[in-house]
Scaffold this motif. Sequence first.
Motif, PDB file in Angstrom:
ATOM      1  N   ALA A   1      -3.238  15.523   2.162  1.00 14.55           N
ATOM      2  CA  ALA A   1      -4.809  15.146   2.199  1.00 14.55           C
ATOM      3  C   ALA A   1      -5.192  13.781   1.316  1.00 14.55           C
ATOM      4  O   ALA A   1      -5.701  12.835   1.568  1.00 14.55           O
ATOM      5  CB  ALA A   1      -5.763  16.260   2.336  1.00 14.55           C
ATOM      6  N   GLN A   2      -4.675  14.093   0.126  1.00 14.33           N
ATOM      7  CA  GLN A   2      -4.726  13.036  -1.162  1.00 14.33           C
ATOM      8  C   GLN A   2      -4.207  11.945  -0.667  1.00 14.33           C
ATOM      9  O   GLN A   2      -4.653  10.728  -0.879  1.00 14.33           O
ATOM     10  CB  GLN A   2      -4.523  13.562  -2.395  1.00 14.33           C
ATOM     11  N   GLN A   3      -2.877  11.926  -0.305  1.00 16.08           N
ATOM     12  CA  GLN A   3      -2.098  10.707   0.219  1.00 16.08           C
ATOM     13  C   GLN A   3      -3.079   9.816   1.100  1.00 16.08           C
ATOM     14  O   GLN A   3      -3.082   8.641   1.085  1.00 16.08           O
ATOM     15  CB  GLN A   3      -0.837  11.158   0.501  1.00 16.08           C
ATOM     16  N   ASP A   4      -3.517  10.736   2.250  1.00 12.67           N
ATOM     17  CA  ASP A   4      -4.291  10.000   3.523  1.00 12.67           C
ATOM     18  C   ASP A   4      -5.379   9.378   2.964  1.00 12.67           C
ATOM     19  O   ASP A   4      -5.935   8.270   3.358  1.00 12.67           O
ATOM     20  CB  ASP A   4      -4.450  11.000   4.413  1.00 12.67           C
ATOM     21  N   SER A   5      -6.245   9.995   1.946  1.00  9.57           N
ATOM     22  CA  SER A   5      -7.321   9.490   1.371  1.00  9.57           C
ATOM     23  C   SER A   5      -7.181   8.203   0.543  1.00  9.57           C
ATOM     24  O   SER A   5      -7.960   7.344   0.678  1.00  9.57           O
ATOM     25  CB  SER A   5      -8.138  10.585   0.407  1.00  9.57           C
ATOM     26  N   ILE A   6      -6.072   8.073  -0.263  1.00  5.61           N
ATOM     27  CA  ILE A   6      -5.848   7.034  -1.088  1.00  5.61           C
ATOM     28  C   ILE A   6      -5.651   5.962  -0.206  1.00  5.61           C
ATOM     29  O   ILE A   6      -5.711   4.753  -0.489  1.00  5.61           O
ATOM     30  CB  ILE A   6      -4.727   7.331  -2.215  1.00  5.61           C
ATOM     31  N   ARG A   7      -4.643   6.265   0.959  1.00  5.38           N
ATOM     32  CA  ARG A   7      -4.326   5.046   1.917  1.00  5.38           C
ATOM     33  C   ARG A   7      -5.574   4.572   2.528  1.00  5.38           C
ATOM     34  O   ARG A   7      -5.693   3.334   2.807  1.00  5.38           O
ATOM     35  CB  ARG A   7      -3.406   5.494   2.916  1.00  5.38           C
ATOM     36  N   ALA A   8      -6.422   5.391   2.847  1.00  2.00           N
ATOM     37  CA  ALA A   8      -7.820   4.763   3.292  1.00  2.00           C
ATOM     38  C   ALA A   8      -8.529   3.914   2.609  1.00  2.00           C
ATOM     39  O   ALA A   8      -9.283   3.153   2.664  1.00  2.00           O
ATOM     40  CB  ALA A   8      -8.557   6.113   3.903  1.00  2.00           C
ATOM     41  N   ILE A   9      -8.509   4.583   1.054  1.00  2.05           N
ATOM     42  CA  ILE A   9      -9.014   3.654   0.135  1.00  2.05           C
ATOM     43  C   ILE A   9      -8.467   2.280  -0.006  1.00  2.05           C
ATOM     44  O   ILE A   9      -9.199   1.282  -0.148  1.00  2.05           O
ATOM     45  CB  ILE A   9      -9.141   4.372  -1.066  1.00  2.05           C
ATOM     46  N   LEU A  10      -7.211   2.360   0.014  1.00  7.43           N
ATOM     47  CA  LEU A  10      -6.706   1.151  -0.336  1.00  7.43           C
ATOM     48  C   LEU A  10      -6.856   0.290   0.966  1.00  7.43           C
ATOM     49  O   LEU A  10      -7.162  -1.240   0.611  1.00  7.43           O
ATOM     50  CB  LEU A  10      -5.248   1.592  -0.730  1.00  7.43           C
TER      51      LEU A  10
ATOM     52  N   ARG B   1       0.913  -1.320  -0.009  1.00  9.76           N
ATOM     53  CA  ARG B   1       0.015  -0.064  -0.073  1.00  9.76           C
ATOM     54  C   ARG B   1       0.894   1.233   0.003  1.00  9.76           C
ATOM     55  O   ARG B   1       0.573   2.188  -0.891  1.00  9.76           O
ATOM     56  CB  ARG B   1      -1.163  -0.030   1.255  1.00  9.76           C
ATOM     57  N   GLU B   2       1.855   1.321   0.917  1.00  8.50           N
ATOM     58  CA  GLU B   2       2.697   2.741   0.898  1.00  8.50           C
ATOM     59  C   GLU B   2       3.441   2.777  -0.169  1.00  8.50           C
ATOM     60  O   GLU B   2       3.655   3.841  -0.713  1.00  8.50           O
ATOM     61  CB  GLU B   2       3.424   2.507   2.280  1.00  8.50           C
ATOM     62  N   GLY B   3       4.164   1.593  -0.874  1.00  9.00           N
ATOM     63  CA  GLY B   3       4.794   1.874  -2.154  1.00  9.00           C
ATOM     64  C   GLY B   3       3.900   2.448  -3.337  1.00  9.00           C
ATOM     65  O   GLY B   3       4.344   3.105  -4.121  1.00  9.00           O
ATOM     66  N   TYR B   4       2.446   1.831  -3.099  1.00  8.89           N
ATOM     67  CA  TYR B   4       1.652   2.154  -4.276  1.00  8.89           C
ATOM     68  C   TYR B   4       1.270   3.789  -3.904  1.00  8.89           C
ATOM     69  O   TYR B   4       1.489   4.642  -5.053  1.00  8.89           O
ATOM     70  CB  TYR B   4       0.358   1.493  -4.127  1.00  8.89           C
ATOM     71  N   VAL B   5       1.108   4.340  -2.830  1.00  9.51           N
ATOM     72  CA  VAL B   5       1.133   5.701  -2.560  1.00  9.51           C
ATOM     73  C   VAL B   5       2.123   6.557  -2.928  1.00  9.51           C
ATOM     74  O   VAL B   5       2.139   7.633  -3.561  1.00  9.51           O
ATOM     75  CB  VAL B   5       0.274   5.883  -1.240  1.00  9.51           C
ATOM     76  N   GLU B   6       3.336   6.103  -2.721  1.00 13.18           N
ATOM     77  CA  GLU B   6       4.637   6.746  -3.039  1.00 13.18           C
ATOM     78  C   GLU B   6       4.772   6.676  -4.749  1.00 13.18           C
ATOM     79  O   GLU B   6       5.088   7.923  -5.208  1.00 13.18           O
ATOM     80  CB  GLU B   6       5.787   5.904  -2.641  1.00 13.18           C
ATOM     81  N   ARG B   7       4.484   5.545  -5.228  1.00 16.85           N
ATOM     82  CA  ARG B   7       4.551   5.860  -6.808  1.00 16.85           C
ATOM     83  C   ARG B   7       3.445   6.679  -7.630  1.00 16.85           C
ATOM     84  O   ARG B   7       3.749   7.706  -8.462  1.00 16.85           O
ATOM     85  CB  ARG B   7       4.407   4.418  -7.377  1.00 16.85           C
TER      86      ARG B   7
ATOM     87  N   ASN C   1       2.225   9.444  -5.649  1.00 12.53           N
ATOM     88  CA  ASN C   1       2.849  10.790  -5.400  1.00 12.53           C
ATOM     89  C   ASN C   1       3.972  11.147  -6.404  1.00 12.53           C
ATOM     90  O   ASN C   1       3.833  12.309  -6.838  1.00 12.53           O
ATOM     91  CB  ASN C   1       3.214  10.537  -4.111  1.00 12.53           C
ATOM     92  N   ALA C   2       4.716  10.240  -6.695  1.00 13.89           N
ATOM     93  CA  ALA C   2       5.806  10.592  -7.718  1.00 13.89           C
ATOM     94  C   ALA C   2       5.218  11.084  -8.996  1.00 13.89           C
ATOM     95  O   ALA C   2       5.850  11.973  -9.698  1.00 13.89           O
ATOM     96  CB  ALA C   2       6.958   9.344  -7.661  1.00 13.89           C
ATOM     97  N   GLU C   3       4.167  10.550  -9.444  1.00 11.76           N
ATOM     98  CA  GLU C   3       3.743  10.638 -10.911  1.00 11.76           C
ATOM     99  C   GLU C   3       2.760  11.845 -10.892  1.00 11.76           C
ATOM    100  O   GLU C   3       2.574  12.785 -11.511  1.00 11.76           O
ATOM    101  CB  GLU C   3       2.945   9.433 -11.429  1.00 11.76           C
ATOM    102  N   LEU C   4       2.021  12.001  -9.662  1.00 14.33           N
ATOM    103  CA  LEU C   4       0.950  12.972  -9.705  1.00 14.33           C
ATOM    104  C   LEU C   4       0.952  13.908  -8.635  1.00 14.33           C
ATOM    105  O   LEU C   4       0.274  14.842  -8.718  1.00 14.33           O
ATOM    106  CB  LEU C   4      -0.431  12.042  -9.171  1.00 14.33           C
ATOM    107  N   HIS C   5       2.060  14.233  -7.863  1.00 13.35           N
ATOM    108  CA  HIS C   5       2.452  15.082  -6.939  1.00 13.35           C
ATOM    109  C   HIS C   5       1.027  15.321  -5.978  1.00 13.35           C
ATOM    110  O   HIS C   5       0.505  16.423  -6.307  1.00 13.35           O
ATOM    111  CB  HIS C   5       2.713  16.468  -7.761  1.00 13.35           C
ATOM    112  N   LEU C   6       0.651  14.062  -5.247  1.00 14.04           N
ATOM    113  CA  LEU C   6      -0.533  14.367  -4.418  1.00 14.04           C
ATOM    114  C   LEU C   6      -0.254  15.145  -3.106  1.00 14.04           C
ATOM    115  O   LEU C   6       0.810  15.317  -2.746  1.00 14.04           O
ATOM    116  CB  LEU C   6      -0.771  12.751  -3.992  1.00 14.04           C
ATOM    117  N   SER C   7      -1.453  15.912  -2.681  1.00 15.20           N
ATOM    118  CA  SER C   7      -1.231  16.614  -1.451  1.00 15.20           C
ATOM    119  C   SER C   7      -1.411  15.595  -0.389  1.00 15.20           C
ATOM    120  O   SER C   7      -1.489  14.565  -0.587  1.00 15.20           O
ATOM    121  CB  SER C   7      -2.530  17.323  -1.452  1.00 15.20           C
TER     122      SER C   7
END
Length: 129
Positions: free
Chosen positions: A59-68, A43-49, A51-57
């Motif tokens: 708050a977006q990173q936290d939301s995506i972690r919760a979704i995953l 999960r964390e690796g996916y969020v990192e990838r 973020n690297a591509e999409l430059h997530l905020s």
Amino acid sequence: MTRSKLGAVALLLGAFVLGGVAGGVGVSMADHDRRPREGRGGREGYVERLNAELHLSPAQQDSIRAILQGSEPAMDSMWREVRPRFDSVRNAIRDRIRTQLTPEQLEQYTEMLERRDREYRQRRSNGRN
């Protein structure tokens, strides 16, 4: 077309699709080995990838972690159903590859698979991947 011919065509088409999927899995596995290992998996690796591509905020990173995290039970359930079929196709691919190798290559291939399987089990025992 008769019913038996339709069945034969469907079976042939199914074998073609399965062969394509099996080939895709084999190529994907080979490509995965060539990619550099960066960052974490799971999960964390996916969020990192992402973020690297999409430059997530943040708050977006936290939301995506919760979704995953919320999707894990459904994904785990699905994987339990699919895993035996996946393993069967993967083993068939591996068996076909073995027939193409020299005895020395076969020994190296067996060692490579054992190493990869061991690494996978270690990653799984250390947390989700």
